[in-house]
Design a protein around this motif. Structure first.
Motif, PDB file in Angstrom:
ATOM      1  N   THR A  55      86.003  11.789 -20.102  1.00 32.79           N
ATOM      2  CA  THR A  55      85.782  11.119 -18.825  1.00 32.79           C
ATOM      3  C   THR A  55      84.506  10.296 -18.840  1.00 32.79           C
ATOM      4  O   THR A  55      84.426   9.252 -18.190  1.00 32.79           O
ATOM      5  CB  THR A  55      85.713  12.159 -17.697  1.00 32.79           C
ATOM      6  N   SER A  56      83.516  10.752 -19.584  1.00 35.80           N
ATOM      7  CA  SER A  56      82.250  10.003 -19.645  1.00 35.80           C
ATOM      8  C   SER A  56      82.393   8.678 -20.369  1.00 35.80           C
ATOM      9  O   SER A  56      81.484   7.848 -20.317  1.00 35.80           O
ATOM     10  CB  SER A  56      81.184  10.853 -20.340  1.00 35.80           C
ATOM     11  N   LEU A  57      83.510   8.462 -21.052  1.00 35.69           N
ATOM     12  CA  LEU A  57      83.734   7.215 -21.790  1.00 35.69           C
ATOM     13  C   LEU A  57      84.701   6.288 -21.061  1.00 35.69           C
ATOM     14  O   LEU A  57      85.141   5.285 -21.638  1.00 35.69           O
ATOM     15  CB  LEU A  57      84.271   7.532 -23.194  1.00 35.69           C
ATOM     16  N   TYR A  58      85.038   6.597 -19.811  1.00 32.40           N
ATOM     17  CA  TYR A  58      85.908   5.716 -19.030  1.00 32.40           C
ATOM     18  C   TYR A  58      85.186   4.413 -18.685  1.00 32.40           C
ATOM     19  O   TYR A  58      83.952   4.337 -18.658  1.00 32.40           O
ATOM     20  CB  TYR A  58      86.346   6.395 -17.738  1.00 32.40           C
ATOM     21  N   GLN A 112      78.147   2.910 -23.126  1.00 31.33           N
ATOM     22  CA  GLN A 112      77.019   2.448 -22.324  1.00 31.33           C
ATOM     23  C   GLN A 112      76.805   3.304 -21.083  1.00 31.33           C
ATOM     24  O   GLN A 112      75.733   3.256 -20.460  1.00 31.33           O
ATOM     25  CB  GLN A 112      77.243   0.985 -21.925  1.00 31.33           C
ATOM     26  N   ASN A 113      77.805   4.112 -20.717  1.00 28.71           N
ATOM     27  CA  ASN A 113      77.641   4.998 -19.559  1.00 28.71           C
ATOM     28  C   ASN A 113      76.457   5.946 -19.740  1.00 28.71           C
ATOM     29  O   ASN A 113      75.783   6.300 -18.764  1.00 28.71           O
ATOM     30  CB  ASN A 113      78.913   5.815 -19.328  1.00 28.71           C
ATOM     31  N   TYR A 114      76.189   6.340 -20.982  1.00 28.56           N
ATOM     32  CA  TYR A 114      75.120   7.309 -21.232  1.00 28.56           C
ATOM     33  C   TYR A 114      73.733   6.717 -20.998  1.00 28.56           C
ATOM     34  O   TYR A 114      72.952   7.271 -20.213  1.00 28.56           O
ATOM     35  CB  TYR A 114      75.252   7.869 -22.648  1.00 28.56           C
ATOM     36  N   PRO A 115      73.366   5.605 -21.656  1.00 26.10           N
ATOM     37  CA  PRO A 115      72.029   5.065 -21.367  1.00 26.10           C
ATOM     38  C   PRO A 115      71.873   4.619 -19.922  1.00 26.10           C
ATOM     39  O   PRO A 115      70.771   4.710 -19.369  1.00 26.10           O
ATOM     40  CB  PRO A 115      71.919   3.876 -22.340  1.00 26.10           C
ATOM     41  N   THR A 116      72.961   4.161 -19.294  1.00 26.76           N
ATOM     42  CA  THR A 116      72.873   3.765 -17.894  1.00 26.76           C
ATOM     43  C   THR A 116      72.578   4.969 -17.005  1.00 26.76           C
ATOM     44  O   THR A 116      71.699   4.913 -16.124  1.00 26.76           O
ATOM     45  CB  THR A 116      74.178   3.093 -17.446  1.00 26.76           C
ATOM     46  N   GLN A 146      76.702  16.234  -8.444  1.00 28.99           N
ATOM     47  CA  GLN A 146      77.608  16.596  -7.358  1.00 28.99           C
ATOM     48  C   GLN A 146      77.943  15.386  -6.487  1.00 28.99           C
ATOM     49  O   GLN A 146      79.109  15.141  -6.174  1.00 28.99           O
ATOM     50  CB  GLN A 146      76.970  17.697  -6.506  1.00 28.99           C
ATOM     51  N   ASP A 147      76.928  14.605  -6.109  1.00 35.55           N
ATOM     52  CA  ASP A 147      77.158  13.443  -5.249  1.00 35.55           C
ATOM     53  C   ASP A 147      77.990  12.381  -5.970  1.00 35.55           C
ATOM     54  O   ASP A 147      78.837  11.719  -5.343  1.00 35.55           O
ATOM     55  CB  ASP A 147      75.820  12.842  -4.810  1.00 35.55           C
ATOM     56  N   LEU A 148      77.757  12.195  -7.260  1.00 34.20           N
ATOM     57  CA  LEU A 148      78.522  11.209  -8.007  1.00 34.20           C
ATOM     58  C   LEU A 148      79.994  11.593  -8.092  1.00 34.20           C
ATOM     59  O   LEU A 148      80.886  10.737  -7.966  1.00 34.20           O
ATOM     60  CB  LEU A 148      77.938  11.042  -9.411  1.00 34.20           C
ATOM     61  N   THR A 205      80.030   8.041 -14.604  1.00 33.41           N
ATOM     62  CA  THR A 205      78.581   8.269 -14.560  1.00 33.41           C
ATOM     63  C   THR A 205      78.268   9.754 -14.406  1.00 33.41           C
ATOM     64  O   THR A 205      77.346  10.275 -15.057  1.00 33.41           O
ATOM     65  CB  THR A 205      77.946   7.476 -13.416  1.00 33.41           C
ATOM     66  N   ALA A 206      79.016  10.434 -13.541  1.00 32.54           N
ATOM     67  CA  ALA A 206      78.784  11.864 -13.335  1.00 32.54           C
ATOM     68  C   ALA A 206      79.035  12.648 -14.621  1.00 32.54           C
ATOM     69  O   ALA A 206      78.257  13.547 -14.975  1.00 32.54           O
ATOM     70  CB  ALA A 206      79.677  12.380 -12.214  1.00 32.54           C
TER      71      ALA A 206
END
Length: 299
Positions: free
Chosen positions: A51-54, A71-75, A260-262, A270-271
């Motif tokens: 999911t983190s790579l979506y 790029q989700n990780y550095p963001t 939790q909010d994300l 992002t979450a």
């Protein structure tokens, strides 16, 4: 009377204890636990990483596409670095507080409690009889601005009339320390309970003072319990969000609150990236800590 002396050299022959036969029974016993771990640990972890790579351009209504968007990780780290650092800092302070409060308590139960040992152990685990949420709400009332505890502190000469404890870093760390203190005390008590008291008597016979005997005998032998207790305290404390939500303010939000909010907002990539980043950070810190602690036995 003739004595029959045993011969010193005899044929060794077959071993006294037969080797256990390897059969399917052991593998069958492993299957339920392996299935449980695979279903509730490995599968969710793989799903979280996927999911983190979506593609972050998607949405909860339109769905997300698997694009391998690293790029989700550095963001995520760049946007929530402050919360990550705050979570690790709060967890570290709470762990140190648990050591300062829990070691004397575990030591007293193991060596000084006598016939009250069982009662004190029950008192340590008694908070588990109530909900984690209820225990945290109790601290919310205790540290409230109009409650007796804060009023008493304001009455003291070295505190001001504008003293506030609720919605501060102190209240968050105090709540974390209280909720996770038993997780430190219990493994440490188990480690102290295994220490042979004759070693302490030998140290005393060798003219070691009580302090020196503690530093040279008790403390090194209890280090497996200290390591296990600090791990059981630091790891869940770093990902906790209940204490920051109920006892803190927007300035004390931890990374768990942001995750939790994300998720509630539908920003799954992002979450998930933030969750994986936190998990990897904790794993690295724990690996370094265990390596530096130099103990192979944790309980």
């Amino acid at each position: 009377m003739a004595h029959i002396l045993p011969t010193e050299t005899q044929d060794a022959g077959p071993p006294a204890v037969d080797q256990q036969r390897r059969g399917p029974a052991g593998y069958l016993l492993l299957m339920p636990g392996s299935f449980w771990l695979a279903l509730f640990f490995i599968v969710p972890t793989v799903t979280l990483v996927a999911t983190s790579l979506y593609d972050p351009a998607g949405s909860l209504e339109l769905g997300y596409k698997m694009t391998g968007h690293v790029q989700n990780y550095p963001t995520a780290i760049a946007d929530y670095w402050e919360q990550i650092w705050r979570s690790l800092r709060y967890a570290l302070v709470a762990t140190v507080a648990c050591i300062a409060l829990g070691y004397p308590l575990a030591y007293a139960i193991a060596f000084k409690a006598g016939r009250f040992k069982t009662i004190l152990l029950v008192a340590v685990i008694a908070p588990f009889f109530t909900s984690f949420l209820v225990r945290t709400l109790a601290w919310q009332y205790l540290l409230g601005d109009n409650e007796w505890f804060v009023s008493f502190l304001r009455w003291l000469p070295f505190t001001g009339a504008d003293l506030r404890l609720i919605n501060t870093p102190f209240s968050v760390v105090a709540g974390i320390t209280y909720n996770f203190l038993p997780f430190f005390v219990l493994p440490l008590y188990a480690s102290l309970e295994k220490i042979d008291h004759r070693l302490l008597e030998a140290a005393s016979d060798l003219y070691a003072s009580p302090v020196k005997g503690f530093l040279k005998v008790t403390l090194p032998l209890s280090m497996p319990g200290v390591v296990a207790g600090t791990l059981l305290t630091f790891i869940p404390a770093a990902g906790d969000y209940i204490n920051a939500e109920l006892l803190g303010s927007p300035n004390t939000r931890m990374v768990g609150n942001e995750i939790q909010d994300l998720f509630y907002a539908g920003d799954y990539p992002t979450a998930s990236a933030l969750s994986v980043a936190l998990m990897v950070t904790i794993v690295v810190l724990v690996a370094v800590y265990v390596w530096r602690a130099g103990t192979d036995e944790l309980v």
